[in-house]
Design a protein around this motif. Sequence first.
Motif, PDB file in Angstrom:
ATOM      1  N   LEU A   5      71.154   5.472  12.136  1.00  0.00           N
ATOM      2  CA  LEU A   5      70.259   5.747  13.259  1.00  0.00           C
ATOM      3  C   LEU A   5      69.364   6.921  12.893  1.00  0.00           C
ATOM      4  N   PRO A  31      69.468  -0.120  13.038  1.00  0.00           N
ATOM      5  CA  PRO A  31      69.721  -1.041  14.146  1.00  0.00           C
ATOM      6  C   PRO A  31      68.732  -0.843  15.289  1.00  0.00           C
ATOM      7  N   LEU A  32      68.178   0.359  15.376  1.00  0.00           N
ATOM      8  CA  LEU A  32      67.213   0.664  16.438  1.00  0.00           C
ATOM      9  C   LEU A  32      66.010   1.308  15.798  1.00  0.00           C
ATOM     10  N   PRO A  33      64.835   1.185  16.425  1.00  0.00           N
ATOM     11  CA  PRO A  33      63.717   1.985  15.935  1.00  0.00           C
ATOM     12  C   PRO A  33      64.080   3.463  16.112  1.00  0.00           C
ATOM     13  N   ILE A  35      64.558   7.160  17.308  1.00  0.00           N
ATOM     14  CA  ILE A  35      64.484   7.709  18.663  1.00  0.00           C
ATOM     15  C   ILE A  35      63.585   8.940  18.639  1.00  0.00           C
ATOM     16  N   TYR A  50      74.179  12.981  19.405  1.00  0.00           N
ATOM     17  CA  TYR A  50      73.954  12.293  18.129  1.00  0.00           C
ATOM     18  C   TYR A  50      75.070  12.611  17.138  1.00  0.00           C
ATOM     19  N   GLU A 147      39.159  10.210  15.194  1.00  0.00           N
ATOM     20  CA  GLU A 147      40.377  10.074  15.995  1.00  0.00           C
ATOM     21  C   GLU A 147      41.473  11.075  15.633  1.00  0.00           C
ATOM     22  N   GLN A 163      49.117   8.263  15.581  1.00  0.00           N
ATOM     23  CA  GLN A 163      48.958   6.861  15.168  1.00  0.00           C
ATOM     24  C   GLN A 163      48.566   6.762  13.688  1.00  0.00           C
ATOM     25  N   HIS A 164      47.522   7.511  13.304  1.00  0.00           N
ATOM     26  CA  HIS A 164      47.020   7.396  11.932  1.00  0.00           C
ATOM     27  C   HIS A 164      48.028   7.913  10.916  1.00  0.00           C
TER      28      HIS A 164
END
Lengths: 200, 384
Positions: A5, A31-33, A35, A50, A147, A163-164
Motif C-alpha cells: 500500500l 491493491p489500491l491506488p 492514498i 498505516y 498551467e 496534474q502535469h
Amino acid sequence: MKQILVVGEDSLTCALGASLVAELLPAWQMPLPPIDKKGVTKLIPELHRYIRQATEFRPVLCIADTDGQCVKELLDQWLPKHIPENFLLRLAVSEAESWLLADHEALANFLEISPARVPRTPDEIADPKRNLLNLARRSKNRVIRQEVVSRFDPEKQGSGYNQHFCHFVGTHWSAQRAASNSPSLKRSIVRITNLENALN
Amino acid sequence: MLITRLKLKNWRNFRDVDVKLGPRGYLIGANASGKSNFLDVFRFLRTIAQSEGGGLQKALKDRGGLGKLRSLHARKDPEVRIEIELSESASDAEATWRYILAFKSEGKGQQRVLITEESVYQQGKEILSRPRPEDKSDTARLTQTHLEQINNNELFRELGDYFAATTYLHLVPQLLKHNDEISGRIIENDPFGQGLLQRIAKTPAKTRKARLDRIQKALEIAVPQFSELEFEQDPITGSPHLKANFKHWRVHGSWQREDQFSDGTLRLLGLLWALQEGDGLLLLEEPELSLNDAITEHIPLIIDRVLRKRKSSRQVLISTHSDNLIAEVGDPQAILLLEPTGNGSTIRTPDEGEQNAIEHGLNPAEVLLPKTHPKQIDQMSLFG
C-alpha cells in the motif's frame, strides 16, 4: 502476488510512491491506488493506522518530505519506537520536487528545456519547488508554461501543477536514474529494495 | 420492519442485480453509476402503493413511460422485474414478506404496460400469484397491481403501507427560500423539501416543539452563532415560518427567518426533521451537499443517534460522494459500491480483501472510494 500500500502526503508524493513500487518491486502489486492525505498535517496523526496496516495486514510505503527539517528529528517525532520492518516512511530531502529534479535528463525532456539548467545536487537546494517552477516557466511547451505556473504570481504553482508533474513521474521519471543525483532517494531505494528480501 | 433484499432485472441501468440490505445503506459510485436510479425503485413502489392517486400506471407515467425506465442493456428480454424482501430484523432467516412485480409492454395495439407477474409470499407461503385465469380473459386487469387495490390487498396491506411510507429527501434550499417568487409547485411527496414548513406546521404543537428543540441543540453546535429556533405563523398571511436567533454584538442577537438561513443550515435542518418523522424507509440523496466537512463526517453518527432515541427505528439509504462521510461509516458491509460495466451497473459490498484492509487500520473511504473514481481522471486529456 505480494502487495504493498502506498500513502503520500500529497498527490506528487503519491505518484512518486507508485513509480518507486513499479520500478523497484516489479513483481509486486498495489491493491489500491495510493492514498493521498492532502497535507502532512493530516498524515502524521494517522500514521498509527498505516503502521497497524503493516503490522497486521500488508506492507506500507509512506512518502512525505522534510520541508527543510532534519530527517532524524522528524522520524523520532512522528514514529513510535518500534515499527515493523514492512512499514517504510521515506522522506524526500528537502521536498518531493528534489527527487523530480534529480532525474535531470527526463525532466529537461519533459519541460523542453536545456538539461544544463537543471541543478545537479537537488537535495541541497533550499527551495526545490521554486526551482522547478522557474524551470517550468522557461518551458518551450506553452500548455506547461500556462498551467504549471500561476498566471497571477510566477512564484506560485498553477492549477495544473500536480496534474502535469504526476503525469511526468508516472511516464518519464526513473528512480534509478534520479538516485545518482539524490542521496535521500538513493537511501530510500535501498530500503524499498530490501523490502523484497526482508519479507522472503 | 426493514427491506432486507432487493433483486432487479432491467431496471434503469441495472440489468441484473441482487443486493442484501441492512438498517443502513451507503451508496457510492461514479457519476451516472445509478445511485439515484437505485433509490428510485423504492419511490416507484411507494407511488404504486399510494392509496390516493397512486398505482402502477401513475408510477410509470411519472417516469416518462416504460421506455425510459427499462434498462438500455435489456436487449432480448424486455421485461422489468422487481423482487423485494422485508423482515422484522436484518438477521431473520426467512423473509416475512416477499413481493415480486414484473411487467412489460404488450407489444401491439395500444402498447399498454401489462403485468407479467405479481406475487406475494408471507413467511415463504404464497398468498398471491398472478396472472390468474380472469387476468388472462380480461387483460385490462393486468394494467393494475393488486398492491394498489384495496379490494384485493387485504392479506398484504401491511406491505403496501410500508412501501407508501417511504420518504425521499433531496432538499434544495433555493426552492424552499424562493418558493413564493418562483411560485413553486410542490411535486407529489415533496422530494425537494419545499413543503418542509407546511409539514412542520401540520405536526401537533407538542411534538413539533420537542423535535425543534432537538434540532436546535444540533444546530447550536454545527452553525456558529446559532442560538434559538422557533416556529411561528405569520400573523397576517398565516403562512408558517421558522425563525432562528443569531448571536452577535447586539445584546439580544438578531432573529432571521428561514429565507435568510444559509443553504447548509437549511439542509441540516431538513435532514434532522426527516429523521424524526415517519416510520418507513428514508432515502437521503447526498446529505453532504452545502455542509462543511467537519459536519459531514458526523452524518453517520447524527443519523444513528437521532434514530436511536425514537420508539420505532427507520431504515435509511444514503447516496453520497463524500470522503469524510464514508470514512466514518462503522460497518463497512453497509456500504454498497455501484460499478458501471458495459452491461449495466453492478452493486456489491466490500469483498474479503477490502474488508480485511479496513479491519486492519484503513478507513472505508480510503479503500472503497478510489474504486468510484473515473479511471482516466489523472490523464491530461480532461477538458481538452
